[in-house]
Design an enzyme around this catalytic site. Structure first.
Site, PDB file in Angstrom:
ATOM      1  N   GLU A 215      21.045  33.691   3.853  1.00 41.97           N
ATOM      2  CA  GLU A 215      21.259  32.327   3.482  1.00 41.97           C
ATOM      3  C   GLU A 215      22.420  31.643   3.790  1.00 41.97           C
ATOM      4  O   GLU A 215      23.415  32.226   3.448  1.00 41.97           O
ATOM      5  CB  GLU A 215      20.745  31.996   1.986  1.00 41.97           C
ATOM      6  CG  GLU A 215      19.244  32.040   1.515  1.00 41.97           C
ATOM      7  CD  GLU A 215      19.113  31.414   0.288  1.00 41.97           C
ATOM      8  OE1 GLU A 215      19.763  30.472  -0.094  1.00 41.97           O
ATOM      9  OE2 GLU A 215      18.112  31.977  -0.402  1.00 41.97           O
ATOM     10  N   GLY A 227      12.870  28.713   2.989  1.00 41.28           N
ATOM     11  CA  GLY A 227      12.706  29.711   4.397  1.00 41.28           C
ATOM     12  C   GLY A 227      11.514  30.145   4.265  1.00 41.28           C
ATOM     13  O   GLY A 227      10.926  30.398   5.782  1.00 41.28           O
TER      14      GLY A 227
HETATM   15  N1  LIG Z   1      21.286  28.363   0.996  1.00 43.81           N
HETATM   16  C1  LIG Z   1      20.536  27.231   1.222  1.00 43.81           C
HETATM   17  C2  LIG Z   1      20.029  26.573   0.027  1.00 43.81           C
HETATM   18  C3  LIG Z   1      19.296  27.326  -0.870  1.00 43.81           C
HETATM   19  C4  LIG Z   1      17.706  27.769  -0.477  1.00 43.81           C
HETATM   20  C5  LIG Z   1      16.941  28.337  -1.490  1.00 43.81           C
HETATM   21  N2  LIG Z   1      17.225  29.769  -1.988  1.00 43.81           N
HETATM   22  C6  LIG Z   1      15.427  28.234  -1.495  1.00 43.81           C
HETATM   23  O1  LIG Z   1      14.687  28.905  -2.474  1.00 43.81           O
HETATM   24  O2  LIG Z   1      15.190  27.380  -0.785  1.00 43.81           O
HETATM   25  C7  LIG Z   1      21.274  26.229   2.188  1.00 43.81           C
HETATM   26  O3  LIG Z   1      22.241  26.101   2.274  1.00 43.81           O
HETATM   27  O4  LIG Z   1      20.210  25.535   3.020  1.00 43.81           O
END
Ligand SMILES: N[C@@H](CCC[C@H](N)C(=O)O)C(=O)O
Length: 280
Positions: A215, A227
């Site tokens: 991520e 994702g």
């Molecule tokens: N790290 C991601 C945001 C978080 C995504 C998350 N873990 C999910 O479940 O969708 C970003 O910076 O886009």
């Protein structure tokens, strides 16, 4: 002043949730969020999520800081946790099972199902290069099965935005991917001006995908909801999977559907409350 928090996780993707309903500005700064997310010197989490007053006619607003202090547009596992947290905050006065949540990715609607799982209307996937954003193809073209050089290897990638950027690559064996080494190289590749989340997908069958994720702003996590949605869309675009599939992540299973009727993506999965505490 002490700030109360509640720790939740969605398939091991874990968050510190803060009741921020009395102010439209997060009560914790990005720098403080980095410290809180630290797994050795802090509470430990992949991000900090704030439940803020609704904007533009919505019930609530969600903002989130990644564990590196950056602010993503959306978080799929996080919004399921937020739905559980809001239900808890509303307590006995709660008269609904779904919430319209304002996010930087638009209005997202989680619904708490009778079995306790949370189904989320994640909205429309965005497919044009300018929307991801990436310079891999001309701005108004989709990015499907494009070659990308990373760490001396050519990967075939498909890019999808669920409000936040995702770069998906299909591999023979997800277990063989050296995520810790390769993940940061995708995240910071110059073709992704806002960095990217990267999903490695093994197609087990047309309705079952195995996924590992690096991520943006958080590194290796046990699950990523946006994702999983982006990966199913990429699987459909490349003809590798059906529109409804189970996505297996290190932390557990998500059910994902890219509806043929309204073209929206729906995600169903758990949200678990872990503990509460006070920040002093
Ligand atoms: N790290 C991601 C945001 C978080 C995504 C998350 N873990 C999910 O479940 O969708 C970003 O910076 O886009």
């Amino acid at each position: 002043m002490a700030i109360e928090f509640t720790k939740y996780h969605g398939l091991g993707n874990d968050f510190i949730l803060i009741d921020n309903r009395s102010s439209s500005l997060p009560v914790v700064t990005p720098e403080q969020a980095i410290k809180l997310c630290d797994r050795h010197f802090g509470i430990g989490a992949d991000g900090v999520i704030f439940a803020l007053p609704g904007e533009n006619g919505t019930d609530y607003t969600m903002r989130i800081f990644n564990s590196d202090g950056s602010e993503p547009e959306m978080c799929g596992n996080g919004i399921r946790c937020l739905a559980g947290f809001l239900a808890e905050l509303e307590g006995e006065s709660r008269d609904r099972d779904s919430y319209r949540i304002h996010t930087l990715a638009g209005v997202i609607t989680p619904q708490i199902l009778p079995n306790g799982l949370v189904k989320v209307d994640m909205g429309l996937p965005r497919l044009l290069a300018a929307e991801i954003p990436t310079t891999l193809t001309p701005a108004q073209e989709k990015v499907i099965s494009q070659p990308l050089e990373v760490a001396g290897q050519t990967w075939e990638v498909t890019c999808v935005s669920m409000g936040n950027p995702h770069c998906i690559t299909f591999v023979e064996d997800v277990a063989a991917i050296e995520l810790e080494t390769i993940g940061p190289k995708f995240e910071h590749h110059p073709v992704f001006p806002q960095r990217t989340n990267t999903e490695f997908i093994q197609v087990v069958s047309r309705d079952y995908l195995k996924m590992r994720v690096w991520e943006r702003g958080a590194g290796i996590t046990l699950a990523c909801g946006t994702g999983a949605c982006a990966s199913l869309v990429a699987g459909v675009l490349t003809g590798k999977c059906d529109r409804i599939a189970t996505v297996e992540l290190p932390g557990g299973l998500l059910q994902i559907e890219w509806s043929e009727i309204d073209q929206r993506v729906y995600m169903t999965g758990p949200a678990e409350r872990v503990f509460t505490g006070k920040l002093s």
